[in-house]
Enzyme design. Structure first.
Site, short mmCIF file in Angstrom:
data_model
loop_
_atom_site.label_atom_id
_atom_site.label_comp_id
_atom_site.label_asym_id
_atom_site.label_seq_id
_atom_site.Cartn_x
_atom_site.Cartn_y
_atom_site.Cartn_z
N ASN A 261 52.05 30.88 -26.52
CA ASN A 261 51.95 32.35 -26.50
C ASN A 261 52.13 32.80 -25.06
OD1 ASN A 261 51.23 35.03 -26.61
ND2 ASN A 261 49.04 34.64 -27.02
N LYS B 295 52.37 35.70 -23.92
CA LYS B 295 51.74 37.00 -23.62
C LYS B 295 52.74 37.91 -22.88
CE LYS B 295 47.32 34.74 -23.83
NZ LYS B 295 45.89 34.79 -23.53
N HIS C 138 45.75 38.75 -32.55
CA HIS C 138 45.29 38.04 -31.35
C HIS C 138 44.15 38.83 -30.72
CE1 HIS C 138 45.15 36.58 -27.25
NE2 HIS C 138 45.71 35.47 -27.71
N GLU D 254 43.45 39.74 -27.86
CA GLU D 254 43.83 40.81 -26.91
C GLU D 254 44.31 42.05 -27.66
OE1 GLU D 254 46.36 38.31 -24.53
OE2 GLU D 254 44.56 37.21 -23.92
N GLU E 62 40.51 31.05 -32.36
CA GLU E 62 40.49 31.19 -30.91
C GLU E 62 39.19 31.89 -30.50
OE1 GLU E 62 44.67 31.20 -29.09
OE2 GLU E 62 44.37 33.19 -29.91
N GLY F 200 41.78 32.10 -21.92
CA GLY F 200 42.12 32.46 -20.54
C GLY F 200 40.98 32.24 -19.55
N SER G 186 42.14 27.96 -23.83
CA SER G 186 42.16 27.05 -22.69
C SER G 186 42.56 25.62 -23.06
CB SER G 186 40.80 27.07 -21.96
OG SER G 186 40.55 28.37 -21.46
P1 PGA Z 1 44.79 30.42 -23.10
O1 PGA Z 1 45.23 31.53 -24.21
O2 PGA Z 1 45.42 29.12 -23.52
O3 PGA Z 1 45.34 30.94 -21.81
O4 PGA Z 1 43.31 30.36 -23.15
C1 PGA Z 1 45.24 31.23 -25.57
C2 PGA Z 1 45.70 32.43 -26.36
O5 PGA Z 1 45.40 33.56 -25.93
O6 PGA Z 1 46.36 32.30 -27.39
#
Ligand code: PGA
Length: 280
Positions: free
Chosen positions: A17, A19, A115, A117, A185, A191, A230
Site C-alpha cells: 500500500n 498510500k 483502510h 486512514e 490492521e 506506521g 509495521s
Molecule cells: P505500515 O502501514 O506497514 O506502514 O504500518 C500498513 C498499512 O497502512 O496498510
C-alpha cells in the site's frame, strides 16, 4: 503454528500500500525494481508461482500510467494492481470521486476498502465500507476490507467486539458466495514501527476466521486474512508463519524494493514450509 491445508485453499498475498507516495520519478524506479524482483522470484519458485500473489496499491494516477503503457493488459504481469479506495456511488456528478468501474477500466483488479486512514481522516464508516465493497463486487474488483482496533479499544478489552462488528457491517451487503479478502490492521501498529506480537495476531486472526465462518458459511475457509501494521522484512517470517495469516498488507516497507521483496521472500519461504532457495 504452521499452515495445515492453507496452500490448498488459500493463496498467500503480499500487498504493498503506497498510500500518498512516492513522487513520479521514484515511483517509476520502485515499480521497475519490484517488478523485476518479483519476476525473478517467480521463475525460481518451487511449486505453483500463483500460490503467492503480489499486489500493489499505488495512488490512482499510476493505474492510468500503467494502463496507457499497456502493462496492466498483459496477463503475464507478475503483479496485480488495485486502488486504495473506491467511491461508494456509481458514475455521475460526484466531483473528486473515482469509482470501481473506472479503476477497473484502467486495469485495477483489486481495491482496499476502509483502510484506517480513510476511516479516521476521511470519515468512512462501516456502512460506507459496505457500500464500497458492494460497488467493487458489482464491477468485478476484488475488495480487501480493512479492519482493526485502536490502542484505547485494545486496552479496554474491546478488540474482538470492535473487529467483529467492523467485519459484520462491512460485509453486510455481500450476498452468498461473495467473499472479500480481509486485512486485520490494528490502528496502533500502522506506521508506528510497533508490530502486534505473533500471539496477538494469531488470536485475532483465529477469532476472525471463526466469525467469518459463522457469518458466511464454510466457504469462508477459503478467504485470505492478511495482517498489516509495521510489517518489515525482519518480522515477516514470524507473522506469515501463522496458520491463519494468509499474507501481509505493507505500507512503509513497500516503498523500498529491497524491503518489500524481503517480505515476499518470507511469504514464499513460509508457503507450506518450502525452501525457495532464493539466495544461492
Ligand atoms: P505500515 O502501514 O506497514 O506502514 O504500518 C500498513 C498499512 O497502512 O496498510
Amino acid at each position: 503454528m504452521h499452515a495445515h491445508g492453507r496452500d490448498l485453499i488459500r493463496p498467500t498475498i503480499i500487498a504493498g500500500n503506497w498510500k500518498h507516495n512516492p513522487d513520479r520519478s521514484n515511483g517509476e524506479s520502485l515499480l521497475r525494481d519490484v517488478m523485476g524482483g518479483v519476476e525473478e522470484r517467480r521463475s525460481r519458485m518451487v511449486g505453483d508461482p500463483d500460490s503467492v500473489e503480489v499486489l500493489i496499491f499505488p495512488p490512482l494516477p499510476w493505474l492510468g500510467w500503467l494502463s496507457a503503457s499497456g502493462d496492466t493488459a498483459q496477463d503475464s504481469l507478475p503483479i496485480s494492481f488495485g486502488a486504495q479506495c473506491v467511491a461508494e456511488v456509481s458514475m455521475g456528478a460526484f466531483t473528486g470521486e473515482v469509482g470501481a468501474q473506472l479503476v477497473k477500466d484502467f486495469g485495477a483488479q483489486w481495491c482496499l476498502v476502509g483502510h484506517s486512514e480513510r476511516r479516521t481522516l476521511f470519515g468512512v464508516d462501516d456502512e460506507s465500507c459496505a457500500r464500497r465493497v458492494r460497488q467493487a463486487l458489482d464491477h468485478k474488483l476484488k475488495p480487501v476490507l480493512c479492519i482493526g482496533e485502536t490502542l484505547a479499544q485494545r486496552e479496554s478489552g474491546d478488540t474482538r467486539s470492535v473487529v467483529g462488528e467492523q467485519l459484520e457491517r462491512g460485509l453486510s451487503l455481500c450476498v452468498e458466495g461473495e467473499q472479500p479478502v480481509i486485512a486485520y490492521e490494528p490502528v496502533w501498529a500502522i506506521g508506528t514501527g510497533v508490530t502486534a506480537t505473533v500471539e496477538q495476531v494469531a488470536e485475532v486472526h483465529g477469532f476472525l476466521r471463526d466469525r467469518l465462518c459463522e457469518l458466511r458459511g464454510s466457504g469462508a475457509e477459503a478467504t485470505p486474512i492478511l495482517y498489516g501494521g509495521s510489517v518489515k522484512a525482519d518480522n515477516a517470517a514470524d507473522l506469515l508463519g501463522l496458520s491463519d495469516v494468509d499474507g501481509a498488507l505493507i505500507g512503509g516497507a513497500s516503498l523500498e524494493a529491497s524491503s518489500f521483496l524481503g517480505i515476499l521472500d518470507a511469504g514464499i519461504a513460509c508457503r507450506g514450509g518450502r525452501e525457495p532457495k532464493l539466495h544461492e
